[in-house]
Structures are given as C-alpha cells and as structure tokens.
Design a protein around this motif. Structure first.
Motif, PDB file in Angstrom:
ATOM      1  N   VAL A  71      -8.974   0.648   1.623  1.00 50.34           N
ATOM      2  CA  VAL A  71      -9.158   1.807   0.729  1.00 50.34           C
ATOM      3  C   VAL A  71      -9.900   2.925   1.466  1.00 50.34           C
ATOM      4  O   VAL A  71      -9.539   4.107   1.370  1.00 50.34           O
ATOM      5  N   LYS A  72     -10.929   2.519   2.232  1.00 52.71           N
ATOM      6  CA  LYS A  72     -11.702   3.508   3.007  1.00 52.71           C
ATOM      7  C   LYS A  72     -10.809   4.263   3.987  1.00 52.71           C
ATOM      8  O   LYS A  72     -11.020   5.446   4.264  1.00 52.71           O
ATOM      9  N   VAL A  99       0.812  -1.219   0.000  1.00 55.70           N
ATOM     10  CA  VAL A  99       0.000   0.000   0.000  1.00 55.70           C
ATOM     11  C   VAL A  99       0.847   1.271   0.000  1.00 55.70           C
ATOM     12  O   VAL A  99       2.005   1.254   0.396  1.00 55.70           O
ATOM     13  N   GLU A 100       0.229   2.340  -0.437  1.00 53.13           N
ATOM     14  CA  GLU A 100       0.790   3.684  -0.263  1.00 53.13           C
ATOM     15  C   GLU A 100      -0.065   4.346   0.798  1.00 53.13           C
ATOM     16  O   GLU A 100      -1.271   4.465   0.637  1.00 53.13           O
ATOM     17  N   GLY A 101       0.512   4.753   1.867  1.00 50.84           N
ATOM     18  CA  GLY A 101      -0.267   5.349   2.959  1.00 50.84           C
ATOM     19  C   GLY A 101       0.405   5.077   4.298  1.00 50.84           C
ATOM     20  O   GLY A 101       1.472   4.457   4.349  1.00 50.84           O
ATOM     21  N   ASN A 102      -0.252   5.522   5.360  1.00 56.24           N
ATOM     22  CA  ASN A 102       0.304   5.356   6.698  1.00 56.24           C
ATOM     23  C   ASN A 102       0.005   3.936   7.196  1.00 56.24           C
ATOM     24  O   ASN A 102      -1.118   3.622   7.596  1.00 56.24           O
ATOM     25  N   ALA A 161      -2.402  -9.221   7.507  1.00 58.38           N
ATOM     26  CA  ALA A 161      -3.358  -9.638   8.531  1.00 58.38           C
ATOM     27  C   ALA A 161      -3.686 -11.114   8.358  1.00 58.38           C
ATOM     28  O   ALA A 161      -3.770 -11.613   7.230  1.00 58.38           O
ATOM     29  N   ARG A 162      -3.835 -11.818   9.471  1.00 57.04           N
ATOM     30  CA  ARG A 162      -4.235 -13.225   9.406  1.00 57.04           C
ATOM     31  C   ARG A 162      -5.752 -13.307   9.594  1.00 57.04           C
ATOM     32  O   ARG A 162      -6.292 -12.676  10.529  1.00 57.04           O
ATOM     33  N   VAL A 163      -6.371 -14.020   8.688  1.00 54.12           N
ATOM     34  CA  VAL A 163      -7.832 -14.198   8.764  1.00 54.12           C
ATOM     35  C   VAL A 163      -8.140 -15.690   8.678  1.00 54.12           C
ATOM     36  O   VAL A 163      -7.272 -16.473   8.286  1.00 54.12           O
ATOM     37  N   GLU A 164      -9.363 -16.062   9.053  1.00 50.88           N
ATOM     38  CA  GLU A 164      -9.676 -17.488   9.054  1.00 50.88           C
ATOM     39  C   GLU A 164      -9.809 -18.025   7.633  1.00 50.88           C
ATOM     40  O   GLU A 164      -9.307 -19.085   7.318  1.00 50.88           O
ATOM     41  N   ASN A 165     -10.469 -17.268   6.764  1.00 54.04           N
ATOM     42  CA  ASN A 165     -10.639 -17.721   5.384  1.00 54.04           C
ATOM     43  C   ASN A 165     -10.556 -16.510   4.456  1.00 54.04           C
ATOM     44  O   ASN A 165     -11.460 -15.669   4.434  1.00 54.04           O
ATOM     45  N   ALA A 166      -9.498 -16.433   3.690  1.00 58.80           N
ATOM     46  CA  ALA A 166      -9.261 -15.265   2.829  1.00 58.80           C
ATOM     47  C   ALA A 166     -10.341 -15.122   1.762  1.00 58.80           C
ATOM     48  O   ALA A 166     -10.715 -14.005   1.396  1.00 58.80           O
ATOM     49  N   ASP A 167     -10.831 -16.263   1.255  1.00 53.35           N
ATOM     50  CA  ASP A 167     -11.853 -16.219   0.193  1.00 53.35           C
ATOM     51  C   ASP A 167     -13.070 -15.416   0.625  1.00 53.35           C
ATOM     52  O   ASP A 167     -13.683 -14.699  -0.167  1.00 53.35           O
ATOM     53  N   GLU A 168     -13.416 -15.545   1.894  1.00 52.06           N
ATOM     54  CA  GLU A 168     -14.645 -14.906   2.385  1.00 52.06           C
ATOM     55  C   GLU A 168     -14.475 -13.416   2.687  1.00 52.06           C
ATOM     56  O   GLU A 168     -15.418 -12.645   2.585  1.00 52.06           O
ATOM     57  N   VAL A 169     -13.277 -13.010   3.089  1.00 54.37           N
ATOM     58  CA  VAL A 169     -13.137 -11.638   3.607  1.00 54.37           C
ATOM     59  C   VAL A 169     -12.214 -10.740   2.779  1.00 54.37           C
ATOM     60  O   VAL A 169     -12.078  -9.554   3.089  1.00 54.37           O
ATOM     61  N   LEU A 170     -11.615 -11.293   1.738  1.00 56.44           N
ATOM     62  CA  LEU A 170     -10.619 -10.525   0.986  1.00 56.44           C
ATOM     63  C   LEU A 170     -11.193  -9.212   0.440  1.00 56.44           C
ATOM     64  O   LEU A 170     -10.604  -8.139   0.593  1.00 56.44           O
ATOM     65  N   PHE A 171     -12.381  -9.301  -0.182  1.00 50.31           N
ATOM     66  CA  PHE A 171     -12.984  -8.111  -0.796  1.00 50.31           C
ATOM     67  C   PHE A 171     -13.333  -7.068   0.262  1.00 50.31           C
ATOM     68  O   PHE A 171     -13.011  -5.878   0.118  1.00 50.31           O
ATOM     69  N   LYS A 172     -13.961  -7.565   1.365  1.00 50.71           N
ATOM     70  CA  LYS A 172     -14.368  -6.657   2.463  1.00 50.71           C
ATOM     71  C   LYS A 172     -13.150  -5.943   3.048  1.00 50.71           C
ATOM     72  O   LYS A 172     -13.148  -4.734   3.287  1.00 50.71           O
TER      73      LYS A 172
END
Lengths: 216, 309
Positions: free
Chosen positions: B280-281, B235-238, B263-274
């Motif tokens: 970005v937000k 990323v570009e940012g803080n 970041a570690r998540v339980e299932n990347a397929d489910e949360v990648l987009f979110k």
C-alpha cells in the motif's frame, strides 16, 4: 508379416456392414453402367468388331462394367484409408499389435470378397436379361482376372491415398477413376483409337483385366 | 526392472526440433508424467515410444525392446490412449470394445466379461448400443480410455487423457488409472494439467521446447522452491515497480515470476500484515490477497519462465 490379419479382416467387414451405402453404390453403379452404356448407348454404337467377330455393344461392354466395379472397390479401399486418417484411428492402429501388411491386406481381402460377390451377381443378372446371354468359357479366368484387378486397383488407390495428404486425397479419389476407365478398352475397342490413347491404354492395367475377361 | 529407457531421443519435423535429446528412465510399476505446455514435445515423445513414428536420433527401449528394431514386440506390451479422439465413429460402444478385445486375442467369454466390467466402471452401461458419433465428447473420451483397458497392458501410455473432460469424468478416469497401476502396471502420462500430474504421477518430467528441464517426484519438484508460503496480491498499480520494492524486504525470500504480484515468504502468518502495508505504501490499491503453499505450477513457472496456458 500377417500378424493380426483375421482381426483386421473382421474389422473391415464390420465397418463395411455399417457403410451400407458403399455396398449399394458398388452394386448399383456397375449395373447402371451396364444398362446405360450397354443398352442405351449400345443402340447408337451398333455392333463392335472384336477378335474377328461382331459383338453387340452390351456384350462387348459387360466385362468393362465388371471392371468398373473392381475400380470402385479400389476407390473404396483408398477411401477407407482417408477415413482412418481423418478419424485419427490410423495413428491408433499403428500402435496395435498387428503388422502394417495386415492392415493393407485386410482391405484388399474385403474388396475381393465384395467384388467377387458382385461379379457373380452381375453375371447371374446378365444371363437371363440379355438376348444370347452373358456367357464365359472359362469362369476361372474371369475370377482370376477380377482378383488380380482388385489387388492391383486396391493397391494403387491405397498407395495413392497414403501419399496424398488431406484435403487433396478426396479430389484424387474423384479424378483418378474416370481417367483409368476412359484410357482403357473398357468402353470401346482400341482398334480405331488414336495412337496416344492406345499407348495410354496399354500402360493401364484395366485394359488387360478387361481384355482377359472379354476373351474368357 | 526398467519399463522405459530413453537416451538422447530426438525428433525433427523440418526445421523444428520437436524432441531434443530427451533422456529418462521409468521403473516398472511407476506412474510417470510428462508435464508441459502444448507443443512442448510430450506427444511426439509418446508417439516415438509407442512406435507410431521412428526417432531421428537416440535410442528408446520399452520393456527392453528397442522401438526401432522390435516395434512388434513393443506393440504387444503396450496400451495407448491418444490425445485426439480416435474411434470408429459408426460403431457402437460395445462393438468398439469388442474389436479391441479381438485385437488382443481375448477369447469370446473373457471379452464379454471384460466389456461388461468396463461398461460398468466407466458408467457406459446404458450407452452400450449407441453409436460413438451419437455420444457427447466426454462419453466418447471415456470410451476411448476404456479401449486401452480391454486387455490390461504392461505399460499404458496416456496422452492428455482428460483433455476437455468435465470434472466428474476426469475424476472417474483418474480413479481408474490409480486402480490400474495398483496391479503393478506402468503408466506413462502426458498432461498439461498441473493437478493431474500432481495427483497421478509418482515422478514427473517437466518438458518444454523439446527438452526435459527437471525430473523428480511432485514433492521434490515443489521443494526446489524452498518451501514456505506464497502470498499473492491482486493489485491496481505498477506491478513491476511493486515487485522491485518488495524484493528488497529482508523477509521476502523470492518474487514469483508471472503476471501477478506474488512473493514467497517463510511464514505468511508472521509477515502478511507487514507486507500488505509495504504494498500500500508503494502506491498500490489491494483488491485481494491469497496465501497458499508452493505448487507444481510455481515450480513450472520458475523452471520455464512461463505459465501453462
């Protein structure tokens, strides 16, 4: 105590075979000393009084020239320790199934092999070339003196080089031999030497080795 | 039977404690790795176990022999590959191997056979009569590793055996170590390459600042992170601000330490987009995204708080 001595001796000889310049220099340097000091400077020195007789400087100096080769054998032994340390093989050797004694002793044995060969070469060369000939009444005493000299100087240089870390080890190798050679009876009679020099010479093993050879 | 037993092994160099009360055991036939950055104490530990230097405190036994009291017995049983090149540079490849055969008292016939085998295995046949100093660094390293196999030792110590090698040579050495250990021999390997430790070792001790901070199988070490997937954002940012923002999300299990935003998540397929939307937000510009399973490196960073350079 002597575990692995034959293989370490083999290794040293094998390495020496490749370090051909060391063999040439160990051969040439004492002969050069013998002829340069014995013949050239000997003419300026005249005869030397030794044990109630007068000897030509060449004959007087011949045992000194042999001692030069023995001292250089010691330098080579010490130099090989430096070389093993630089090439990091010393650390590897410390994990080999050989004793530490064998590592050092193998070097001394190789120095003995080369120096005794050299001594015989110098004697053989000196006999026909010198008027009156190089001679000795007791060749065994000469050999014994040479062997003791090799053990002594190889041990001194190896101990010295083991204690001095690089890069000062090479400087020590350059500085120590002239001091040993000049503060002894190798080049001149100590009869007329200043007392401080005589004291130093009497602490120097080279004096005794040379005198034994000269007496033999 | 135990191949190695270390208890409270310690070594000081002046004010520096290079190895600080290290204790571990290695079973016979195991491939054990010491993983850590440069200066962590791996080499010093190996130097003590191979009797090169004595420990200041603690005890170490190799195949039941105390390294301080019975160093000769230890040296008979071990083979060592040092970190730095330690070869007779003016010898040929053949003569170098021959000397090692003699050291281990192999007879002439066995020596010759073994040399031919090693020259073939390490692809050094056409270099047999070349002097070591005329070989490339990679080939010199291959010769150094080959010397340790002249007389197969009961325990083989390899200190950073593939450091500075090209991938082909590395793979070759890995294969050889694998084959060697199948014969029931023990291998002790120190490395700072994660992939090497992961591939070769059945158990790994993570060592840092002279202490072992974790000791387990590669899978066991990785599982300390709790499984799942790791999503990494370029990323570009803080990055610190972004970390703080996404750490509050309930589907983010853990923010990974290090320079990157991961970041570690339980299932990347489910949360990648979110998760990407959240980044970005938070005002960042995403340059790239990668998803992977937790690695040994992640475990290392978690345990030591730093990356192996």
């Amino acid at each position: 105590m002597f575990k692995g001595l034959p293989v370490m001796y083999y290794r040293e000889l094998h390495n020496l075979r490749r370090a051909w310049f060391a063999i040439i220099s160990a051969t040439v340097i004492p002969i050069l000393y013998l002829f340069l000091f014995g013949l050239s400077i000997g003419g300026l020195m005249g005869d030397i009084e030794y044990e109630d007789q007068y000897l030509s400087y060449f004959l007087f100096f011949a045992p000194g020239a042999v001692e030069v080769s023995i001292i250089f054998s010691g330098v080579n032994s010490g130099g090989m320790i430096s070389n093993d340390r630089y090439s990091k093989i010393l650390e590897r050797i410390l994990s080999w199934p050989i004793s530490r004694t064998s590592y050092f002793l193998a070097r001394i044995l190789v120095s003995m092999t080369t120096s005794i060969s050299l001594l015989l070469f110098v004697l053989l060369l000196g006999i026909p070339l010198v008027e009156g000939g190089l001679y000795c009444d007791n060749i065994f005493l000469v050999l014994l003196s040479a062997l003791l000299g090799i053990i002594c100087f190889s041990s001194i240089f190896m101990s010295f080089l083991s204690l001095i870390p690089p890069p000062n080890d090479s400087i020590a190798l350059t500085c120590l031999p002239p001091v040993i050679m000049l503060c002894s009876s190798m080049f001149y009679s100590l009869a007329n030497a200043p007392s401080w020099l005589r004291t130093m010479a009497y602490m120097n093993p080279a004096t005794y080795m040379t005198d034994v050879m000269r007496g033999a | 039977m135990l191949a190695i037993e270390c208890a409270g092994l310690t070594k000081h160099f002046g004010d520096l404690t290079a190895v600080d009360h290290v204790s571990f055991e290695v079973e016979k036939g195991e491939r054990f790795g010491l993983l850590g950055p440069n200066g962590a104490g791996k080499t010093t530990t190996i130097r003590m176990l191979t009797t090169v230097i004595p420990p200041d405190e603690g005890t170490a036994k190799v195949l039941g022999f105390d390294v301080r009291r019975k160093p000769d017995k230890v040296r008979e049983k071990i083979g060592v590959v040092l970190q730095g090149l330690a070869l007779e540079f003016f010898s040929t490849v053949y003569d170098t191997l021959d000397i090692y055969g003699r050291i281990y008292k192999m007879n002439a016939e066995n020596r010759k056979k073994r040399i031919e085998y090693l020259l073939s295995e390490f692809e050094l046949e056409d270099k047999r009569n070349e002097r070591i100093d005329c070989l490339s660094g990679g080939l010199q390293r291959r010769v150094q590793v080959a010397t340790a196999f002249m007389q197969p030792p009961e325990i083989l110590f390899l200190d950073e055996p593939t450091i500075g090698l090209d991938p082909q040579s590395r793979r070759k050495i890995w294969q050889f170590i694998e084959e060697f250990s199948k014969g029931g021999y023990t291998v002790i390997l120190s490395t700072h390459y994660m992939d090497e430790a992961d591939y070769l070792c059945s158990r790994i001790g993570i060592i840092d600042y002279g202490k072992i901070s974790a000791l387990d199988t590669p899978e066991g070490l990785k599982s300390t992170l709790g499984g799942g997937d790791i999503i990494t954002f370029g990323v570009e940012g803080n990055v610190d601000l972004l970390r703080s923002t996404i750490s509050k999300l309930d589907y983010v299990e853990e923010i990974m330490a290090g320079d990157e935003l991961a970041a570690r998540v339980e299932n990347a397929d489910e949360v990648l987009f979110k998760l990407s939307e959240e980044v970005v937000k938070a005002g960042a510009k995403i340059k790239n995204i990668s998803v992977r399973k937790p690695s040994l490196e992640d475990t290392f960073i978690k345990l030591t708080g730093r990356r192996i350079e």
